[in-house]
Design a protein around this motif. Structure first.
Motif, PDB file in Angstrom:
ATOM      1  N   ASN A 259       0.822  -1.208   0.000  1.00  0.00           N
ATOM      2  CA  ASN A 259       0.000   0.000   0.000  1.00  0.00           C
ATOM      3  C   ASN A 259       0.851   1.251   0.000  1.00  0.00           C
ATOM      4  O   ASN A 259       0.550   2.232  -0.692  1.00  0.00           O
ATOM      5  CB  ASN A 259      -0.927   0.009   1.211  1.00  0.00           C
ATOM      6  CG  ASN A 259      -2.059  -1.003   1.115  1.00  0.00           C
ATOM      7  OD1 ASN A 259      -2.861  -1.144   2.032  1.00  0.00           O
ATOM      8  ND2 ASN A 259      -2.134  -1.738   0.009  1.00  0.00           N
TER       9      ASN A 259
ATOM     10  N   GLY B 236       1.909   2.220  -3.303  1.00  0.00           N
ATOM     11  CA  GLY B 236       0.841   2.468  -4.261  1.00  0.00           C
ATOM     12  C   GLY B 236       0.245   1.226  -4.877  1.00  0.00           C
ATOM     13  O   GLY B 236      -0.370   1.291  -5.951  1.00  0.00           O
TER      14      GLY B 236
ATOM     15  N   GLU C 268      -8.688   1.138  -5.322  1.00  0.00           N
ATOM     16  CA  GLU C 268      -8.667   1.906  -4.079  1.00  0.00           C
ATOM     17  C   GLU C 268      -9.651   1.362  -3.048  1.00  0.00           C
ATOM     18  O   GLU C 268      -9.912   2.011  -2.035  1.00  0.00           O
ATOM     19  CB  GLU C 268      -8.940   3.379  -4.365  1.00  0.00           C
ATOM     20  CG  GLU C 268      -7.848   4.021  -5.207  1.00  0.00           C
ATOM     21  CD  GLU C 268      -7.890   5.531  -5.195  1.00  0.00           C
ATOM     22  OE1 GLU C 268      -8.657   6.104  -4.391  1.00  0.00           O
ATOM     23  OE2 GLU C 268      -7.170   6.155  -5.987  1.00  0.00           O
TER      24      GLU C 268
ATOM     25  N   ASP D  88      -6.010   3.403   5.942  1.00  0.00           N
ATOM     26  CA  ASP D  88      -5.431   3.707   4.639  1.00  0.00           C
ATOM     27  C   ASP D  88      -4.244   4.656   4.760  1.00  0.00           C
ATOM     28  O   ASP D  88      -3.827   5.263   3.780  1.00  0.00           O
ATOM     29  CB  ASP D  88      -6.485   4.314   3.712  1.00  0.00           C
ATOM     30  CG  ASP D  88      -7.195   5.515   4.355  1.00  0.00           C
ATOM     31  OD1 ASP D  88      -6.696   6.041   5.369  1.00  0.00           O
ATOM     32  OD2 ASP D  88      -8.252   5.924   3.838  1.00  0.00           O
ATOM     33  N   SER D  89      -3.687   4.799   5.973  1.00  0.00           N
ATOM     34  CA  SER D  89      -2.621   5.776   6.183  1.00  0.00           C
ATOM     35  C   SER D  89      -1.376   5.445   5.364  1.00  0.00           C
ATOM     36  O   SER D  89      -0.719   6.342   4.831  1.00  0.00           O
ATOM     37  CB  SER D  89      -2.268   5.878   7.669  1.00  0.00           C
ATOM     38  OG  SER D  89      -1.956   4.606   8.203  1.00  0.00           O
TER      39      SER D  89
ATOM     40  N   TRP E 214      -1.266   3.914   2.485  1.00  0.00           N
ATOM     41  CA  TRP E 214      -1.594   4.197   1.084  1.00  0.00           C
ATOM     42  C   TRP E 214      -1.420   5.684   0.791  1.00  0.00           C
ATOM     43  O   TRP E 214      -0.734   6.068  -0.173  1.00  0.00           O
ATOM     44  CB  TRP E 214      -3.019   3.745   0.805  1.00  0.00           C
ATOM     45  CG  TRP E 214      -3.572   4.083  -0.547  1.00  0.00           C
ATOM     46  CD1 TRP E 214      -4.258   5.209  -0.895  1.00  0.00           C
ATOM     47  CD2 TRP E 214      -3.479   3.295  -1.738  1.00  0.00           C
ATOM     48  NE1 TRP E 214      -4.604   5.177  -2.215  1.00  0.00           N
ATOM     49  CE2 TRP E 214      -4.141   4.004  -2.759  1.00  0.00           C
ATOM     50  CE3 TRP E 214      -2.915   2.061  -2.024  1.00  0.00           C
ATOM     51  CZ2 TRP E 214      -4.252   3.519  -4.065  1.00  0.00           C
ATOM     52  CZ3 TRP E 214      -3.025   1.568  -3.323  1.00  0.00           C
ATOM     53  CH2 TRP E 214      -3.683   2.293  -4.322  1.00  0.00           C
ATOM     54  N   TYR E 215      -2.027   6.540   1.637  1.00  0.00           N
ATOM     55  CA  TYR E 215      -1.983   7.979   1.376  1.00  0.00           C
ATOM     56  C   TYR E 215      -0.649   8.594   1.760  1.00  0.00           C
ATOM     57  O   TYR E 215      -0.225   9.594   1.154  1.00  0.00           O
ATOM     58  CB  TYR E 215      -3.140   8.675   2.090  1.00  0.00           C
ATOM     59  CG  TYR E 215      -4.467   8.360   1.417  1.00  0.00           C
ATOM     60  CD1 TYR E 215      -4.742   8.870   0.151  1.00  0.00           C
ATOM     61  CD2 TYR E 215      -5.403   7.521   2.007  1.00  0.00           C
ATOM     62  CE1 TYR E 215      -5.930   8.565  -0.495  1.00  0.00           C
ATOM     63  CE2 TYR E 215      -6.599   7.209   1.368  1.00  0.00           C
ATOM     64  CZ  TYR E 215      -6.851   7.734   0.116  1.00  0.00           C
ATOM     65  OH  TYR E 215      -8.022   7.430  -0.522  1.00  0.00           O
TER      66      TYR E 215
ATOM     67  N   ARG F  27       1.482   7.909  -1.249  1.00  0.00           N
ATOM     68  CA  ARG F  27       1.065   8.776  -2.364  1.00  0.00           C
ATOM     69  C   ARG F  27       1.561  10.202  -2.157  1.00  0.00           C
ATOM     70  O   ARG F  27       2.070  10.836  -3.095  1.00  0.00           O
ATOM     71  CB  ARG F  27      -0.455   8.758  -2.493  1.00  0.00           C
ATOM     72  CG  ARG F  27      -0.983   9.736  -3.520  1.00  0.00           C
ATOM     73  CD  ARG F  27      -2.498   9.723  -3.599  1.00  0.00           C
ATOM     74  NE  ARG F  27      -2.985   8.499  -4.225  1.00  0.00           N
ATOM     75  CZ  ARG F  27      -4.287   8.267  -4.458  1.00  0.00           C
ATOM     76  NH1 ARG F  27      -5.201   9.152  -4.079  1.00  0.00           N
ATOM     77  NH2 ARG F  27      -4.661   7.150  -5.041  1.00  0.00           N
ATOM     78  N   SER F  28       1.427  10.711  -0.924  1.00  0.00           N
ATOM     79  CA  SER F  28       1.859  12.088  -0.642  1.00  0.00           C
ATOM     80  C   SER F  28       3.364  12.236  -0.857  1.00  0.00           C
ATOM     81  O   SER F  28       3.827  13.215  -1.451  1.00  0.00           O
ATOM     82  CB  SER F  28       1.489  12.476   0.788  1.00  0.00           C
ATOM     83  OG  SER F  28       0.087  12.462   0.975  1.00  0.00           O
TER      84      SER F  28
ATOM     85  N   ASP G 263       4.141  12.340  -4.494  1.00  0.00           N
ATOM     86  CA  ASP G 263       3.744  13.633  -5.072  1.00  0.00           C
ATOM     87  C   ASP G 263       4.782  14.702  -4.769  1.00  0.00           C
ATOM     88  O   ASP G 263       5.150  15.505  -5.646  1.00  0.00           O
ATOM     89  CB  ASP G 263       2.375  14.058  -4.541  1.00  0.00           C
ATOM     90  CG  ASP G 263       1.237  13.245  -5.143  1.00  0.00           C
ATOM     91  OD1 ASP G 263       1.464  12.599  -6.184  1.00  0.00           O
ATOM     92  OD2 ASP G 263       0.126  13.243  -4.569  1.00  0.00           O
TER      93      ASP G 263
END
Length: 314
Positions: free
Chosen positions: A84, A87, A202, A286-287, A289-290, A293-294, A297
């Motif tokens: 996760n 991604g 997702e 989902d921490s 996962w995000y 992603r962060s 980014d």
């Protein structure tokens, strides 16, 4: 036999003699004695290597296991969280009933290993990574396994339940049926023997729901320490509804090499968070996962200051 072979055999005969028998012969020819003493250590070393290679080692029988262990849980849980963070979601569940396919434990294990290997190659041919975890179950002597893995919706192919479905079509579903038929050398699969459930990428709630379902064979006496160091029962902490899943001979759970905890770091190390799996009350969020992603980014934008701030306060 040539002269060199005869001389070598003579040296071997000398080596097999006792020192008392050998000395009178060697003392008659000092050059022979020197050659023999130079040759003997290498000969002894070769004999020892051969003896070691031919030693019959006892083969330990595969252990009978009635439950998944706390280590199994930690390994598979960490594999999912690492995926996760990078991604990758595991939102596809493949279930195979090996009894319906006429397989015993040994043949089922061989076929499942071959299936995972072929799946890896299919993923590579389609420019995809091979990420998944699996467990074996044997409730009431009904041997089955579950594989939770990553597969993008665009590569899944048509649903078998669709009208006009043809296993010759493109996509993972038709390929899977063709491959299992090929492994078992059968024209078709019995209804209900192979089931593939898919969710969108997702749908992490489905991923964690299926993970807890796969963990239902966990040892009821498995204990772990929470974030405060207290001993707690793992099934309670992990919110798992336990159901005995029978005895399995040998390995009961595993992960693909890409998600093996020996090959990857835990995402909590990457973000400097507490490393205890059970330091939080929210195991199935989902921490990861995000967070992943962060971070990607920030890196993609080249915003290193923003990344540093994020890691400080995350």
């Amino acid at each position: 036999m040539d002269r060199e072979d005869s001389y070598l055999d003579f040296l071997k005969e000398l080596a097999e003699m006792s020192r008392a028998e050998r000395e009178p012969i060697l003392c008659r020819d000092m050059s022979l004695k020197e050659e023999f003493e130079e040759w003997l250590p290498g000969f002894r070393a070769t004999q020892q290597r051969l003896a070691n290679s031919q030693t019959t080692r006892s083969i330990q029988p595969l252990a009978d296991r009635d439950f998944l262990t706390a280590e199994d849980f930690k390994k598979l849980y960490t594999a999912i969280v690492n995926a996760n963070f990078d991604g990758i979601s595991l939102t596809n569940l493949l279930s195979i009933n090996w009894n319906m396919l006429g397989c015993d434990r040994k043949s089922a294990s061989n076929h499942f290993s071959a299936l995972r290997s072929r799946t890896q190659w299919w993923m590579r041919d389609n420019q995809l990574g091979w990420h998944g975890i699996y467990v074996w179950e044997n409730p009431s002597d009904i041997l089955n396994c579950h594989l939770l893995f990553h597969l993008p919706p665009t590569r899944r192919g048509p649903d078998k339940r669709r009208k006009g479905y043809d296993k010759r079509e493109r996509g993972f579903r038709p390929w899977l049926e063709r491959t299992i038929c090929d492994l078992l050398d059968v024209p078709t699969l019995p209804n209900g023997s192979v089931d593939l459930q898919c969710r969108n990428e997702e749908a992490l709630d489905a991923q964690w729901h299926w993970f807890r379902y796969m963990m239902k064979g966990l040892d009821p006496d498995a204990w772990v320490r929470d974030g405060e160091g207290r001993l707690v029962r793992l099934a309670d902490k992990a919110e798992i509804e336990l159901k005995p899943q029978g005895r399995i001979i040998g390995k009961r759970a595993g992960a693909t090499q890409s998600l093996n905890t020996k090959e990857v770091e835990h995402w909590q190390y990457k973000t400097n968070r507490p490393t205890s799996l059970f330091a939080t009350d929210q195991l199935y969020g989902d921490s990861a996962w995000y967070a992943g992603r962060s971070i990607r980014d920030y890196i993609r934008r080249g915003d290193l200051q923003g990344l540093h701030t994020f890691l400080r306060f995350f």
